[in-house]
Design an enzyme around this catalytic site. Structure first.
Site, PDB file in Angstrom:
ATOM      1  CG  PHE A  12      -1.868   1.225   1.168  1.00 47.16           C
ATOM      2  CD1 PHE A  12      -3.041   1.181   0.427  1.00 47.16           C
ATOM      3  CD2 PHE A  12      -1.545   2.409   1.825  1.00 47.16           C
ATOM      4  CE1 PHE A  12      -3.885   2.285   0.351  1.00 47.16           C
ATOM      5  CE2 PHE A  12      -2.376   3.517   1.750  1.00 47.16           C
ATOM      6  CZ  PHE A  12      -3.552   3.457   1.009  1.00 47.16           C
ATOM      7  CG  ASP A  66       5.621   3.796   1.859  1.00 46.64           C
ATOM      8  OD1 ASP A  66       5.659   4.474   2.910  1.00 46.64           O
ATOM      9  OD2 ASP A  66       4.616   3.722   1.128  1.00 46.64           O
ATOM     10  CE  LYS A 114      -0.967   5.898   7.636  1.00 42.03           C
ATOM     11  NZ  LYS A 114      -0.663   5.267   6.360  1.00 42.03           N
TER      12      LYS A 114
HETATM   13  C1  PLP Z   1      -0.849   5.468   4.955  1.00 39.42           C
HETATM   14  C2  PLP Z   1       0.200   5.049   4.014  1.00 39.42           C
HETATM   15  C3  PLP Z   1       0.405   5.718   2.793  1.00 39.42           C
HETATM   16  C4  PLP Z   1      -0.479   6.852   2.336  1.00 39.42           C
HETATM   17  O1  PLP Z   1      -0.414   7.951   3.175  1.00 39.42           O
HETATM   18  P1  PLP Z   1      -1.514   9.120   3.031  1.00 39.42           P
HETATM   19  O2  PLP Z   1      -1.039  10.160   4.003  1.00 39.42           O
HETATM   20  O3  PLP Z   1      -2.840   8.538   3.399  1.00 39.42           O
HETATM   21  O4  PLP Z   1      -1.479   9.586   1.632  1.00 39.42           O
HETATM   22  C5  PLP Z   1       1.442   5.301   1.986  1.00 39.42           C
HETATM   23  N1  PLP Z   1       2.243   4.282   2.336  1.00 39.42           N
HETATM   24  C6  PLP Z   1       2.082   3.621   3.498  1.00 39.42           C
HETATM   25  C7  PLP Z   1       3.026   2.516   3.850  1.00 39.42           C
HETATM   26  C8  PLP Z   1       1.048   3.962   4.362  1.00 39.42           C
HETATM   27  O5  PLP Z   1       0.857   3.280   5.494  1.00 39.42           O
END
Ligand code: PLP
Length: 404
Positions: free
Chosen positions: A141, A226, A255
């Site tokens: 994701f 990520d 986050k």
């Molecule tokens: C939440 C998340 C995203 C997306 O972040 P947003 O601030 O909602 O755009 C991307 N990568 C990972 C691993 C995430 O947990």
């Protein structure tokens, strides 16, 4: 707020907001530490923390004061000028990571967009036209904007939005042979989460990232990690890749970085970062004073003498141990418990995660689902043993009801 008004908020939310979320019928009004209060007068123990965002819990005094002070000083000026808290935050991130340079944006998806653009630009500058593909993992994701979505290895998120962007290919997570095979002449980067969080708290083999790094080096492609969910102390280290002893070329953060305000960041080594020059990339609000001052206070507090990260590591081990205890009580309901630090998952069988989450709300506990039928626990890093004990008692009661 009376319960009448509370119901109106829920009603108006349905009426005026696009229906992009399946929300619980609760409006949360106030928070302190591990707890939040709803408009109908109920208190919740928060084991999700805004999906790994409220890293220091709700309204941590240092975070709130930093935000207030900055709000009185300067709200916005744009990146036409230098911004003091932006520079300070970049310095702190660089001094505590592999990176030499930072680009600020406003969300995780934007950080992923920036990472993909930087990887493509670097490869074009370095090797010529034809290297633009990114190899990502199935079940990953990376966010909801078009490039981040195209990098997300879950077709359910693509449905209705095609065609996806060109230049992304997918391999099974935690599988080195497929990764090797997928890196052809057009590939510029490998993009991975150190732990697949949304995908269901999937933890790779301890050697995986190390081997991925070797493969990337051998094939001369960039490694993008990520760490939007796994970063900022969540796994008991500042960044999850520290567990594996390797470093990426590019890393995305969001986050937990802002402690509750919207901020994203894309970090890179100098070698890669120099592919971005004035005009390459930009964001009006990226790195704005409010977000950066708040994130700076959050990060400074988290880094202070390593106390909070060490505690997160310790509490993570305690949380897993207690969750395993729950598993041994309900072997028929729980297939597996897994986690690193304070990012934990409990995979259920025979009972729907969403039903458990709803039952938890009814007894005053906030948790959420991830992947296929996995309860996700991502409490604030300030969680204590007593909080964990309280959560385990509530969870045990709920699961006993489901078993009965
Ligand atoms: C939440 C998340 C995203 C997306 O972040 P947003 O601030 O909602 O755009 C991307 N990568 C990972 C691993 C995430 O947990």
């Amino acid at each position: 707020m009376t319960s009448m008004k509370h119901d109106t908020v829920v009603e108006n939310s349905h009426k005026y907001l696009m229906h992009t979320y399946a929300r619980h019928p609760v409006a949360l009004l106030k928070g302190r530490g591990m707890r939040v209060l709803s408009g109908d007068g109920r208190e919740y123990l928060d084991f999700i923390a805004g999906i790994a965002v409220n890293s220091l819990g709700h309204c941590h005094p240092k975070v709130v004061v930093a935000l207030q002070k900055q709000a009185q000083r300067l709200l916005h000026v744009s990146n036409l000028y230098h911004i003091v808290p932006q520079t300070k935050l970049a310095e702190l991130l660089v001094k505590n990571s592999f990176a030499d340079k930072v680009f600020f944006c406003n969300s995780g998806a934007e950080a992923v967009e920036a990472a993909v653009k930087l990887a493509r630009k670097f490869s074009k500058d370095e090797f010529g036209q034809d290297r633009y593909e990114v190899v990502a993992a199935q079940e990953s994701f990376h966010g909801r904007t078009m490039a981040a979505l195209s990098a997300t290895g879950q077709e359910k998120y693509w449905r209705g939005f095609g065609p996806m962007l060109q230049g992304f290919r997918f391999v099974p997570f935690n599988n080195l042979e497929s990764l090797k095979a997928a890196i052809g002449q057009h590939v510029c980067a490998v993009l991975l989460e150190p732990i697949q969080a949304e995908g269901g708290i999937k933890i790779p083999h301890p050697d995986y990232l190390h081997r991925v790094r070797e493969i990337c080096d051998k094939k001369n492609v960039l490694l993008i990690l990520d760490e939007i969910q796994t970063g900022i102390g969540r796994t008991g280290k500042l960044f999850a890749h520290e567990h594996s002893g390797i470093t990426p070329d590019i890393m995305t953060l969001a986050k937990g970085l802002g402690g509750g305000v919207a901020i994203g960041a894309m970090l890179a080594t100098d070698r890669v970062a120099k592919a971005f020059v004035p005009g390459s990339h930009a964001s009006t609000f990226g790195g704005n004073p409010i977000a950066c001052a708040t994130a700076l206070a959050t990060l400074e507090t988290i880094l202070e003498d390593g106390v909070i990260i060490n505690a997160a590591e310790r509490m993570g081990r305690y949380l897993i141990k207690r969750l395993e205890g729950v598993q041994s009580k309900f072997p028929g309901l729980i297939r597996e418990v897994r986690g690193v630090g304070l990012l934990c998952g409990m995979e259920l069988v025979g009972v729907d995660c969403s039903k458990v989450v709803k039952a938890a709300m009814d007894v005053g506990l906030l948790i959420a689902c991830a992947g296929t039928n996995v309860i996700r626990f991502s409490p604030p890093l300030i969680v204590t043993e007593e909080d964990i004990d309280e959560m385990i008692n509530l969870l045990t009661k709920i699961l006993a009801d489901f078993e009965a």
